[in-house]
Design a protein around this motif. Structure first.
Motif, PDB file in Angstrom:
ATOM      1  N   HIS B 231       0.799  -1.229   0.000  1.00  0.00           N
ATOM      2  CA  HIS B 231       0.000   0.000   0.000  1.00  0.00           C
ATOM      3  C   HIS B 231       0.832   1.280   0.000  1.00  0.00           C
ATOM      4  O   HIS B 231       0.290   2.373   0.035  1.00  0.00           O
ATOM      5  N   GLY B 232       2.164   1.115  -0.017  1.00  0.00           N
ATOM      6  CA  GLY B 232       3.038   2.271   0.161  1.00  0.00           C
ATOM      7  C   GLY B 232       2.910   3.364  -0.889  1.00  0.00           C
ATOM      8  O   GLY B 232       3.164   4.525  -0.606  1.00  0.00           O
ATOM      9  N   SER B 234       0.052   3.849  -2.686  1.00  0.00           N
ATOM     10  CA  SER B 234      -1.340   4.203  -2.974  1.00  0.00           C
ATOM     11  C   SER B 234      -2.092   4.558  -1.699  1.00  0.00           C
ATOM     12  O   SER B 234      -2.182   5.726  -1.316  1.00  0.00           O
ATOM     13  N   LEU B 236      -1.451   4.352   1.413  1.00  0.00           N
ATOM     14  CA  LEU B 236      -0.707   5.106   2.429  1.00  0.00           C
ATOM     15  C   LEU B 236      -0.676   6.596   2.072  1.00  0.00           C
ATOM     16  O   LEU B 236      -0.799   7.446   2.949  1.00  0.00           O
TER      17      LEU B 236
END
Ligand SMILES: Nc1ncnc2c1ncn2[C@@H]1O[C@H](COP(=O)(O)OP(=O)(O)O)[C@@H](O)[C@H]1O
Ligand SMILES: [Mg+2]
Lengths: 291, 408
Positions: B231-232, B234, B236
């Motif tokens: 998720h880094g 998007s 996040l």
């Protein structure tokens, strides 16, 4: 399960850090061996989607490295990276688990398991800023495994580990390699000699060898010699051949060297090791550099 | 969705674990409190340096006088009554007229009326001073609204707005009820002045708190872990932007409400329904003080959101938090020292869209309109809408920039 690199290249200005690297990785442990500056970290960054190749492509079963689905099956231990010093080991693991999209309950279970696995169970509630280098490294290894990754990329995972921890780590990797792709880089031969199914040797941005330990060593098999000679002969041999090891002995100078044919009268052919190969390439580089 | 809230809570945690952020929040609240109470603390001194009365009591006296006149129409009768009181002043150059006994006894009661009519009767050739006021004729008083109308029209015609915009602004004044009814409204007057300081405080606080939003990950070195995680790149990023939105919105609402409450508590709640013309007599917007306070607060709110989003975008683009803080300081503070002429309308209106000017009351109720695609748009509408649209664009840019961040 196939990770494909197709002519992956990275240039920094005129410097070529990775030069048209093509590879296909399947289940198993891969050891990426190369001196400092060979391009290992650059290659791994590209494989983890945090650095875009200048050209070439990387995909896993058809999924491009830039996609979320790719990152979903990826575990990565960067060579040097930052922690949140105010976080405890537990907080940190839970945070990375959130980034990886693990549900809270599962994250908790995995965190406990993995901290135990890297012997940080008793330090789970301690702030990371109190950790030693080795403890941080173990925490880094643990976080990479949180999502049970199909692709595990570890950049110099044994840096900072003591000998006992190294052994534990090797055993762990051997166990895990059965059903995933593991790529680990090192410049220490003994780290991968016995656990890597395939060894990749990088030099100056190029992949110069890849194969099993036996295949790799083939290059110098039967060409490694040991002898003890007087100083003047030793000097002459050092000029001519790649020297792997040298030490002063009572009867003269002991040499271990690589040579196509018997270099001197009393030379004895010995079994080649990965270390020999590595040092052979390393010394060739030095010898050409010196000229 | 669970993951999103989880990530949001971690972002909050990261912010509040930084001492700088916590100190900034406390300082912001303290400065905002002081900017209100600072004006009523202390004493008024006479010419010998002796304290005469506390500023608080002085303020109370003004308030009572104003309340006595509340509800009275500003018409010939009231203007002449005030003029009469001012004619009693014995003016000499040795003493400030406000220090005189006659002022205390007769004129002070009408000081607010004086300040309103003064801005109508003042001309560039002749200053409408206390003496002129004392000597004014009934005919002049009768013509108060006519003079105001002419002067207003003249001022608007002199601007470089399009004809359509000029007509639209002039037409507005027919909506202003006349005669204008006087109302004590010091609370609102103060609110309009102090909110500027509050707005700047919120903007500065937002810049300091959000400067490390993304670049903090670069400097800590956690970016390689974040950007390689699922998720880094998007979820996040949305979580971070959500945090910068909610925190700046919260900060803005809390400090605005605090400023409003303080003003009302000290200077009284009177005047919500009074015409804004009591405060800016030449203005043509048919708005009440209460409506202006609301419109102004909305603009300040939107400006804060925009500032936070701009900070977030810079934070994604610039390697270190200090780089972002420097740029944001320049963006916030430089316009406060600059002046852009109204002659070049587009440049002047662009200037009004800088964060610190969006927080100035004069920019929100400015007579010069925004004109876009042939539309004439009121500044108090255009400003917040622009700020929110800009905030969304900054947010999207931050998302793009962070997602494409190269670790090398
Ligand atoms: N950001 C960068 N800018 C310029 N050159 C770089 C950068 N990163 C790495 N390099 C160069 O690329 C080469 C490979 O570096 P790296 O991948 O870190 O090697 P390794 O991990 O094998 O030690 C080195 O010569 C290094 O100097
Ligand atoms: Mg490296």
């Amino acid at each position: 399960m196939e990770l494909t690199l197709d002519r992956v290249t990275k240039n920094y200005g005129s410097k070529i850090a990775c030069d048209r690297i093509s590879l296909t990785l399947t289940k198993g442990v891969y050891g990426l061996l190369g001196a400092n500056g060979a391009g290992k970290t650059t290659l791994m960054r590209m494989m983890c989607g945090i650095l875009e190749p200048t050209s070439g492509s990387i995909s896993y079963d058809g999924i491009d490295v830039s996609r979320e689905e790719y990152r979903d099956v990826l575990g990565y231990l960067p060579q040097d990276f930052g922690y949140y010093p105010e976080f405890t080991a537990q907080d940190f693991m839970m945070y990375i688990a959130a980034l990886k999209g693990l549900p809270k309950a599962k994250a908790k279970v995995r965190t406990t398991e993995l901290l135990e696995l890297v012997s940080l169970k008793n330090e789970a509630k301690k702030k990371i800023k109190t950790f030693s280098g080795g403890m941080k490294q173990r925490l880094g290894i643990a976080q990479a495994m949180l999502n049970d990754p199909k692709i595990l990329v570890l950049d110099e995972p044994t840096a900072g580990l003591d000998p006992k921890e190294r052994v534990r780590f090797r055993n762990l990797i051997s166990r895990m390699g059965a059903d995933r792709i593991i790529l680990l880089s090192t410049h220490i031969v003994s780290d991968i000699e016995h656990i890597a199914d395939t060894i990749l040797v990088m030099k100056s941005g190029q992949l110069i060898h890849s194969g099993s330990l036996d295949e790799i060593i083939e290059v110098i098999r039967g060409k490694v010699w040991e002898c003890t000679v007087p100083q003047d002969v030793a000097d002459m041999l050092t000029e001519k051949y790649p020297i792997i090891n040298t030490r002063n002995a009572a009867e003269g100078v002991f040499l271990r060297l690589v040579c196509d044919k018997k270099p001197c009268e009393n030379a004895v052919n010995t079994e080649a090791t990965l270390e020999d190969l590595y040092l052979y390439y390393f010394s060739v580089e030095e010898r050409t550099d010196n000229k | 969705m669970n993951t999103f809230w989880n990530l949001v809570s971690y972002e909050y945690k990261k912010i509040f674990k930084r001492k700088g952020a916590v100190i900034t929040l406390i300082l912001a609240a303290a400065v905002s409190l002081f900017s209100v109470f600072g004006t009523i603390i202390g004493y008024i001194y006479d010419s010998n340096g002796e304290p005469v009365m506390s500023r608080y009591d002085d303020m109370k006296t003004d308030l009572e006088y104003a309340r006595e006149l509340s509800g009275r129409a500003i018409d010939t009768e009231l203007i002449m009554e005030a003029s009469e009181a001012y004619s009693k002043l014995e003016l000499n150059s040795a003493e400030k007229y406000t220090d005189s006994e006659e002022y205390e006894n007769y004129a002070r009661k009408y000081s607010e009326i004086y300040s309103i009519v003064r801005s109508v009767y003042n001309t560039s050739s002749e200053l409408f001073d206390v003496q002129t006021f004392g000597n004014m004729t009934k005919e002049q008083a009768d013509n108060f609204y006519e003079i105001r109308r002419q002067k207003q029209e003249q001022a608007i015609m002199q601007t470089n707005m399009s004809d359509a915009a000029k007509q639209s602004v002039i037409g507005l004044d027919s909506g202003v009820e006349k005669p204008i009814v006087f109302e004590a409204s010091e609370g609102y007057t103060r609110f309009f002045a102090i909110m500027y300081t509050t707005g700047i405080i919120i903007a500065v606080a937002a810049a300091i708190i959000f400067a490390p939003l993304f670049s903090g990950e670069y400097t800590s070195g956690a970016d390689s872990l974040i950007l390689s995680s699922k998720h880094g790149k998007s979820l996040l990023v949305w979580a971070k932007l959500f945090v910068s939105f909610t925190l700046s919105a919260g900060l803005s609402v809390i400090l605005t409400v605090l400023t409003y409450a303080e003003c009302m508590a000290i200077w009284g709640t009177d005047g919500a329904d009074a015409a804004i013309q009591l405060q800016v007599p030449m203005m043509s917007y048919p708005l009440t003080m209460g409506q202006c306070a609301l419109l102004y607060s909305v603009s300040v709110f939107a400006a804060c959101i925009m500032t936070a989003a701009l900070t977030a975008m810079l934070s994604a683009a610039i390697k270190t938090p200090s780089g972002t803080i420097v740029i944001m300081s320049v963006i916030i503070i430089a316009p406060m020292m600059l002046n852009v002429s109204e002659d070049i309308v587009w440049l002047y209106k662009l200037f009004c869209l800088l964060p610190s000017n969006m927080m100035a009351f004069w920019c929100i109720i400015d007579s010069i309109q925004f004109e876009l695609f042939g539309l004439v748009i009121r500044p108090y509408i255009f400003t917040p809408v622009f700020a929110l649209v800009a905030a969304v664009l900054f947010g999207i840019s931050a998302y793009r920039i962070f997602g494409k961040k190269q670790v090398n």
